[in-house]
Design an enzyme around this catalytic site. Sequence first.
Site, PDB file in Angstrom:
ATOM      1  CG  ASP A 188       7.485 -12.818 -35.751  1.00  0.00           C
ATOM      2  OD1 ASP A 188       7.075 -12.032 -34.886  1.00  0.00           O
ATOM      3  OD2 ASP A 188       6.770 -13.215 -36.690  1.00  0.00           O
ATOM      4  CG  PHE A 246       9.426  -4.731 -38.387  1.00  0.00           C
ATOM      5  CD1 PHE A 246       8.123  -4.558 -37.932  1.00  0.00           C
ATOM      6  CD2 PHE A 246       9.938  -6.016 -38.468  1.00  0.00           C
ATOM      7  CE1 PHE A 246       7.344  -5.644 -37.559  1.00  0.00           C
ATOM      8  CE2 PHE A 246       9.165  -7.114 -38.108  1.00  0.00           C
ATOM      9  CZ  PHE A 246       7.864  -6.920 -37.660  1.00  0.00           C
ATOM     10  NE  ARG A 264       8.317 -16.256 -33.436  1.00  0.00           N
ATOM     11  CZ  ARG A 264       7.438 -15.279 -33.222  1.00  0.00           C
ATOM     12  NH1 ARG A 264       7.727 -14.316 -32.396  1.00  0.00           N
ATOM     13  NH2 ARG A 264       6.278 -15.263 -33.846  1.00  0.00           N
ATOM     14  CG  ASP A 300       3.929  -0.674 -33.533  1.00  0.00           C
ATOM     15  OD1 ASP A 300       4.232   0.526 -33.458  1.00  0.00           O
ATOM     16  OD2 ASP A 300       3.743  -1.251 -34.623  1.00  0.00           O
ATOM     17  CD  GLU A 344       3.135  -7.932 -26.399  1.00  0.00           C
ATOM     18  OE1 GLU A 344       3.775  -8.965 -26.630  1.00  0.00           O
ATOM     19  OE2 GLU A 344       2.034  -7.675 -26.924  1.00  0.00           O
ATOM     20  CG  ASP A 345       6.956  -9.058 -28.693  1.00  0.00           C
ATOM     21  OD1 ASP A 345       5.920  -8.409 -28.423  1.00  0.00           O
ATOM     22  OD2 ASP A 345       7.082  -9.684 -29.759  1.00  0.00           O
ATOM     23  N   GLY A 403       6.187 -13.880 -29.310  1.00  0.00           N
ATOM     24  CA  GLY A 403       7.282 -12.901 -29.292  1.00  0.00           C
ATOM     25  C   GLY A 403       7.981 -12.695 -27.954  1.00  0.00           C
TER      26      GLY A 403
HETATM   27  P1  IMP Z   1       0.583  -3.637 -31.220  1.00  0.00           P
HETATM   28  O1  IMP Z   1      -0.747  -4.321 -30.995  1.00  0.00           O
HETATM   29  O2  IMP Z   1       0.582  -2.825 -32.485  1.00  0.00           O
HETATM   30  O3  IMP Z   1       1.057  -2.834 -30.035  1.00  0.00           O
HETATM   31  O4  IMP Z   1       1.626  -4.728 -31.552  1.00  0.00           O
HETATM   32  C1  IMP Z   1       2.079  -5.622 -30.661  1.00  0.00           C
HETATM   33  C2  IMP Z   1       2.660  -6.838 -31.364  1.00  0.00           C
HETATM   34  O5  IMP Z   1       3.075  -6.548 -32.698  1.00  0.00           O
HETATM   35  C3  IMP Z   1       3.874  -7.292 -30.652  1.00  0.00           C
HETATM   36  O6  IMP Z   1       3.563  -8.226 -29.667  1.00  0.00           O
HETATM   37  C4  IMP Z   1       4.730  -7.878 -31.744  1.00  0.00           C
HETATM   38  O7  IMP Z   1       4.422  -9.249 -31.904  1.00  0.00           O
HETATM   39  C5  IMP Z   1       4.306  -7.145 -33.009  1.00  0.00           C
HETATM   40  N1  IMP Z   1       5.294  -6.099 -33.372  1.00  0.00           N
HETATM   41  C6  IMP Z   1       5.146  -4.757 -33.321  1.00  0.00           C
HETATM   42  N2  IMP Z   1       6.260  -4.115 -33.723  1.00  0.00           N
HETATM   43  C7  IMP Z   1       7.144  -5.078 -34.043  1.00  0.00           C
HETATM   44  C8  IMP Z   1       8.512  -5.065 -34.508  1.00  0.00           C
HETATM   45  O8  IMP Z   1       9.169  -4.019 -34.718  1.00  0.00           O
HETATM   46  N3  IMP Z   1       9.080  -6.283 -34.702  1.00  0.00           N
HETATM   47  C9  IMP Z   1       8.429  -7.460 -34.488  1.00  0.00           C
HETATM   48  N4  IMP Z   1       7.180  -7.519 -34.040  1.00  0.00           N
HETATM   49  C10 IMP Z   1       6.536  -6.341 -33.823  1.00  0.00           C
HETATM   50 MG    MG Z   2       4.910 -10.996 -33.505  1.00  0.00          MG
END
Ligand code: IMP
Ligand code: MG
Length: 181
Positions: A160, A153, A166, A104, A100-101, A45
């Site tokens: 993605d 989202f 992407r 969340d 990081e992208d 991402g």
């Molecule tokens: P976390 O572990 O829940 O903080 O999620 C991190 C990863 O979840 C990110 O690196 C993204 O790849 C994916 N992610 C979380 N939210 C989104 C979104 O809104 N769109 C796309 N990918 C997301």
């Molecule tokens: Mg992802």
Amino acid sequence: MKLHQDVCKVLYTEKQLQQRVAELGAQITRDYQGEEVLMVCTLRGACIFYCDLIRHIDLDIKLDFIATSSYGNDTKSSGEVRLTKDLSSPISGKNVIIVEDIIDSGLTLKYLKRLFEARDAKSVRICSLLDKPEGRQTDIEGDYIGFTIPNAFVVGYGLDYAERYRNLPDVCVLDPRIYAK
Ligand code: IMP
Ligand code: MG
């Protein structure tokens, strides 16, 4: 672009993204004067953000890549983070910035930060293009954040849904009808 048919809103245009990424690069350059930094890209991402960001950093940097998985083809984290590709070199004694992208739940970054600290990095900071604080399930915070966004989202500029979108140049809110199918 035809892929834009599946989005309900453009959140940040290519131009807005470029401007903010340049600011983040300048900020990192100021904060790490005289230091070496290992820039770690979280695949996949963050790849587009990463390539833009590093070209705005005027420091002695090295690059490495890591990959985790927690989402599968869903829009919610499974809660379990798995390392699917490790770094190529040891990080002991190094200043590390994880790129990081999006943050969340924070589970991915919590996992990576712990891992890097356990490997005796000199410092570990987080640079994320996007932050979705409403989704947080951990105490993780980013040190450098591009934009804070509401709980939707988003796709594009590297992000993605089920590996698609992407390559959209803008960050867009995905039409919920796409993942309700
Ligand atoms: P976390 O572990 O829940 O903080 O999620 C991190 C990863 O979840 C990110 O690196 C993204 O790849 C994916 N992610 C979380 N939210 C989104 C979104 O809104 N769109 C796309 N990918 C997301
Ligand atoms: Mg992802």
